[in-house]
Design an enzyme around this catalytic site. Structure first.
Site, PDB file in Angstrom:
ATOM      1  N   ASP A   1       0.863  -1.186   0.000  1.00 20.79           N
ATOM      2  CA  ASP A   1       0.000   0.000   0.000  1.00 20.79           C
ATOM      3  C   ASP A   1       0.892   1.227   0.000  1.00 20.79           C
ATOM      4  O   ASP A   1       1.748   1.372   0.883  1.00 20.79           O
ATOM      5  CB  ASP A   1      -0.896  -0.027   1.247  1.00 20.79           C
ATOM      6  CG  ASP A   1      -1.975   1.047   1.186  1.00 20.79           C
ATOM      7  OD1 ASP A   1      -1.658   2.182   0.787  1.00 20.79           O
ATOM      8  OD2 ASP A   1      -3.125   0.734   1.526  1.00 20.79           O
TER       9      ASP A   1
ATOM     10  N   HIS B   1      -6.856  19.888 -21.678  1.00 20.52           N
ATOM     11  CA  HIS B   1      -6.431  19.713 -23.071  1.00 20.52           C
ATOM     12  C   HIS B   1      -6.710  20.952 -23.920  1.00 20.52           C
ATOM     13  O   HIS B   1      -5.850  21.419 -24.667  1.00 20.52           O
ATOM     14  CB  HIS B   1      -7.133  18.512 -23.707  1.00 20.52           C
ATOM     15  CG  HIS B   1      -6.964  17.237 -22.937  1.00 20.52           C
ATOM     16  ND1 HIS B   1      -5.806  16.907 -22.280  1.00 20.52           N
ATOM     17  CD2 HIS B   1      -7.811  16.207 -22.730  1.00 20.52           C
ATOM     18  CE1 HIS B   1      -5.957  15.726 -21.699  1.00 20.52           C
ATOM     19  NE2 HIS B   1      -7.165  15.283 -21.956  1.00 20.52           N
TER      20      HIS B   1
HETATM   21  N1  LIG Z   1      -6.752   4.951 -17.788  1.00 23.58           N
HETATM   22  C1  LIG Z   1      -6.499   5.961 -18.569  1.00 23.58           C
HETATM   23  O1  LIG Z   1      -6.541   5.868 -19.802  1.00 23.58           O
HETATM   24  C2  LIG Z   1      -6.122   7.293 -17.965  1.00 23.58           C
HETATM   25  C3  LIG Z   1      -5.989   8.401 -18.818  1.00 23.58           C
HETATM   26  C4  LIG Z   1      -5.608   9.627 -18.282  1.00 23.58           C
HETATM   27  C5  LIG Z   1      -5.364   9.724 -16.918  1.00 23.58           C
HETATM   28  N2  LIG Z   1      -5.509   8.638 -16.100  1.00 23.58           N
HETATM   29  C6  LIG Z   1      -5.223   8.785 -14.667  1.00 23.58           C
HETATM   30  O2  LIG Z   1      -4.275   7.809 -14.264  1.00 23.58           O
HETATM   31  C7  LIG Z   1      -4.534   7.391 -12.932  1.00 23.58           C
HETATM   32  C8  LIG Z   1      -4.728   5.884 -12.910  1.00 23.58           C
HETATM   33  O3  LIG Z   1      -5.838   5.549 -13.729  1.00 23.58           O
HETATM   34  P1  LIG Z   1      -6.220   4.035 -14.074  1.00 23.58           P
HETATM   35  O4  LIG Z   1      -7.335   4.110 -15.050  1.00 23.58           O
HETATM   36  O5  LIG Z   1      -5.016   3.251 -14.453  1.00 23.58           O
HETATM   37  O6  LIG Z   1      -6.772   3.529 -12.651  1.00 23.58           O
HETATM   38  P2  LIG Z   1      -7.166   2.054 -12.203  1.00 23.58           P
HETATM   39  O7  LIG Z   1      -7.330   1.174 -13.408  1.00 23.58           O
HETATM   40  O8  LIG Z   1      -8.284   2.191 -11.248  1.00 23.58           O
HETATM   41  O9  LIG Z   1      -5.873   1.553 -11.424  1.00 23.58           O
HETATM   42  C9  LIG Z   1      -5.512   2.020 -10.162  1.00 23.58           C
HETATM   43  C10 LIG Z   1      -4.282   1.261  -9.653  1.00 23.58           C
HETATM   44  O10 LIG Z   1      -3.944   1.752  -8.364  1.00 23.58           O
HETATM   45  C11 LIG Z   1      -3.667   0.629  -7.501  1.00 23.58           C
HETATM   46  N3  LIG Z   1      -3.918   1.092  -6.145  1.00 23.58           N
HETATM   47  C12 LIG Z   1      -5.090   1.610  -5.657  1.00 23.58           C
HETATM   48  N4  LIG Z   1      -4.926   1.941  -4.351  1.00 23.58           N
HETATM   49  C13 LIG Z   1      -3.637   1.658  -4.029  1.00 23.58           C
HETATM   50  C14 LIG Z   1      -2.859   1.797  -2.843  1.00 23.58           C
HETATM   51  N5  LIG Z   1      -3.373   2.308  -1.721  1.00 23.58           N
HETATM   52  N6  LIG Z   1      -1.563   1.407  -2.882  1.00 23.58           N
HETATM   53  C15 LIG Z   1      -1.026   0.869  -4.008  1.00 23.58           C
HETATM   54  N7  LIG Z   1      -1.707   0.743  -5.161  1.00 23.58           N
HETATM   55  C16 LIG Z   1      -3.003   1.122  -5.167  1.00 23.58           C
HETATM   56  C17 LIG Z   1      -4.613  -0.455  -8.026  1.00 23.58           C
HETATM   57  O11 LIG Z   1      -4.192  -1.757  -7.766  1.00 23.58           O
HETATM   58  P3  LIG Z   1      -4.571  -2.544  -6.393  1.00 23.58           P
HETATM   59  O12 LIG Z   1      -6.061  -2.486  -6.291  1.00 23.58           O
HETATM   60  O13 LIG Z   1      -4.012  -3.917  -6.583  1.00 23.58           O
HETATM   61  O14 LIG Z   1      -3.891  -1.807  -5.291  1.00 23.58           O
HETATM   62  C18 LIG Z   1      -4.458  -0.216  -9.542  1.00 23.58           C
HETATM   63  O15 LIG Z   1      -3.254  -0.815  -9.972  1.00 23.58           O
HETATM   64  C19 LIG Z   1      -5.753   8.198 -12.468  1.00 23.58           C
HETATM   65  O16 LIG Z   1      -5.316   9.363 -11.823  1.00 23.58           O
HETATM   66  C20 LIG Z   1      -6.440   8.569 -13.783  1.00 23.58           C
HETATM   67  O17 LIG Z   1      -7.202   9.753 -13.666  1.00 23.58           O
HETATM   68  C21 LIG Z   1      -5.883   7.425 -16.611  1.00 23.58           C
END
Ligand SMILES: NC(=O)c1ccc[n+]([C@@H]2O[C@H](COP(=O)([O-])OP(=O)(O)OC[C@H]3O[C@@H](n4cnc5c(N)ncnc54)[C@H](OP(=O)(O)O)[C@@H]3O)[C@@H](O)[C@H]2O)c1
Length: 495
Positions: free
Chosen positions: A80, A244
């Site tokens: 975590d 953007h």
């Molecule tokens: N996806 C996109 O295309 C995109 C585009 C632009 C911006 N973003 C930004 O990028 C960020 C991530 O987005 P995402 O879509 O990849 O999110 P996501 O799919 O929900 O993934 C979140 C990750 O964080 C981990 N996590 C959550 N709580 C945690 C903790 N306390 N300690 C360690 N790991 C933790 C989760 O794994 P565990 O549950 O195993 O901990 C998971 O690997 C966000 O800020 C989002 O706004 C994403």
């Protein structure tokens, strides 16, 4: 020398779809100046091999050969990110991995990528800093420490300021890389080179010659993959326009920087964002349109999407007629538009130029009609990537009959594929070039303008108008063009 890239949020969508493929592509093409190791961190326990197998599924077939070489440099640790014990264990792991690669930890640069939900940005930085893992003297070139912060960077000016303050209490500004992937697009970067390396356009680039500037970021997607819940808390203004569209506006409208140094460029962008005029209550009603899609040719309406409350007032479309109150642009309308479930997916900038002062061929325009406005410069950002300059030419034959013509340039003609935005930005982050990342004051200036729009519509209770899914957006947005200024552009595919 060695660079360690630590991705917090290892099992997330962003990591699998964008970050790992981007890092792999830079490694496979030998673009990193040092050896790299990638260490993913998330809470769910899994082995290195299990994570590698998950990532492999996202690697395109033509990149699989490179993946075989890259995968052994990719590691996973569970924990975590808010837990100091986890941070200490992580540091021990990083040191061991460095030594295994024959490099002393004191010779390793570390990039911490926060691919996490925004609520974790401050806790993880505080935790790493508390363990001394972010300490690096200013200008450190070998054992440097940098942190990439994903979007959204705050939800309004107050939260962006608080986040800036929290980050700066542990990091120098030069260690903080706030990402907006639009800046990683080749065609967005080209706005600067096009403007400042070609002397013929710059003299025209002002209110004397430009009648209006349109920036359209149109999306045909709606709330795919259960995004409704997240999106409903954000809306088009905060999800797209604040970042953007205003970043593109800053590149189009900024003054020439004194050099190509990162801070010279970012200082000019900040000035433009600070010169955006907040909208008065009267202007909100006249110059701003918020929309929400309802059932239409492209499918169901926003309120029927998964995760969206049935009474949501969140805008899926926003358009604004903005003014930049500086010497170059005052009174030139900047028409900004973005929306979901529109009838096309395209991003483009259109500069429309004034008409000739006298029309020698046709004489005065009769009342109620508009003169042809033939001169426009269109910067195509996606999916088409190129530049178009339109003008009138004489139709061959007797008489002076005019017809439209165009000079056009397509990136594809250069033969080289443009690198995906995340690949470019990750490479810059590793190499310490912050030009294409948002500086703290830039983020705040953009929020100040976005907040003025949001506050304005709350104060005036401006309605959310509807538009059919798959249409060109709400007809009310057409009225943001006044008199003979023109209409919103269409994508090349739609023309
Ligand atoms: N996806 C996109 O295309 C995109 C585009 C632009 C911006 N973003 C930004 O990028 C960020 C991530 O987005 P995402 O879509 O990849 O999110 P996501 O799919 O929900 O993934 C979140 C990750 O964080 C981990 N996590 C959550 N709580 C945690 C903790 N306390 N300690 C360690 N790991 C933790 C989760 O794994 P565990 O549950 O195993 O901990 C998971 O690997 C966000 O800020 C989002 O706004 C994403």
């Amino acid at each position: 020398m060695l660079t360690q890239i630590i991705i917090f949020g290892a099992s997330g969508d962003l990591t699998a779809r964008k970050l790992i493929p981007g890092l792999l592509a830079s490694h496979a093409t030998g673009q990193f100046k040092t050896a790299v190791q990638v260490i993913g961190v998330a809470r769910r326990p899994k082995s290195d091999d299990a994570w590698r197998a998950e990532l492999a599924e996202w690697i395109e077939p033509d990149a699989q050969a490179g993946w075989a070489d890259f995968a052994p440099r990719v590691f996973y640790r569970s924990g975590d990110v808010r837990d100091p014990v986890c941070a200490r264990a992580l540091e021990a792991t990083l040191d061991t991995l460095a030594r295994d690669a024959g490099v002393e930890p004191g010779q390793v640069g570390r990039l911490f990528y926060l691919a996490l939900k925004p609520a974790l940005f401050t806790p993880v930085v505080a935790c790493l800093a508390g363990e001394g893992m972010l300490a690096a003297p200013l200008g450190e070139t070998t054992a440097w420490r940098r942190v990439v912060v994903e979007k959204p960077f705050g939800t309004d000016l107050a939260s962006a300021k608080a986040l800036n303050q929290a980050l700066r209490s542990h990091l120098h500004e030069e260690q903080i890389l706030r990402i907006d992937h639009y800046l990683g697009k080749e065609t967005v970067q080209n706005i600067l080179s096009f403007r400042f390396q070609n002397a013929i356009f710059e003299p025209l680039w002002n209110s004397k010659h430009v009648e209006s500037v349109e920036i359209s970021v149109c999306e045909s997607l709606g709330m795919e993959a259960g995004r409704g819940g997240y999106y409903d808390g954000a809306g088009a203004l905060r999800d797209m326009l604040q970042n953007h569209l205003l970043q593109i506006l800053a590149m189009v409208a900024m003054e020439a920087p004194s050099s190509m140094a990162p801070d010279a460029i970012r200082a000019e962008k900040v000035k433009v964002l600070q010169a955006l005029t907040p909208l008065s209550p009267a202007a909100i009603e006249r110059d701003l349109v918020r929309g929400q899609y309802v059932e239409g040719p492209a499918g169901r309406g926003y309120l029927d999407e998964d995760g969206v409350p049935a009474d949501s007032q969140t805008e899926t479309f926003v358009a604004v007629r903005a003014n930049i109150a500086n010497w170059r642009w005052n009174q030139v309308p900047f028409l900004l538009r973005t929306g979901k479930r529109l009838d096309g997916r395209y991003t483009q900038v259109v500069l429309r130029f004034h008409t000739p002062p006298v029309d020698l061929l046709n004489g005065p325009v009769p009342d109620g009609l508009c003169a042809l406005r033939p001169n426009a410069l269109t910067l195509l950002i996606q999916p088409e990537e190129g530049i178009r300059l339109s003008f009138l030419v004489k139709q061959p034959g007797p008489g002076m009959v005019m017809r439209p013509a165009e000079l056009s340039f397509d990136y594809a003609s250069l033969g080289a594929a443009t690198a995906p935005a995340y690949q470019r930005l990750l490479l810059d982050a590793v190499h310490g070039n912050p030009t294409l990342f948002i500086r703290g004051d830039e983020a705040e200036a953009a929020w100040r303008f976005a907040d003025s729009l949001r506050q304005g519509w709350l104060d005036t209770q401006a309605p959310v108008v509807s538009y059919p899914a798959g249409s060109g957006g709400p007809p009310e947005a057409d009225a943001l063009f006044r008199g003979c200024e023109g209409i919103w552009s269409r994508s090349e595919a739609q023309q």
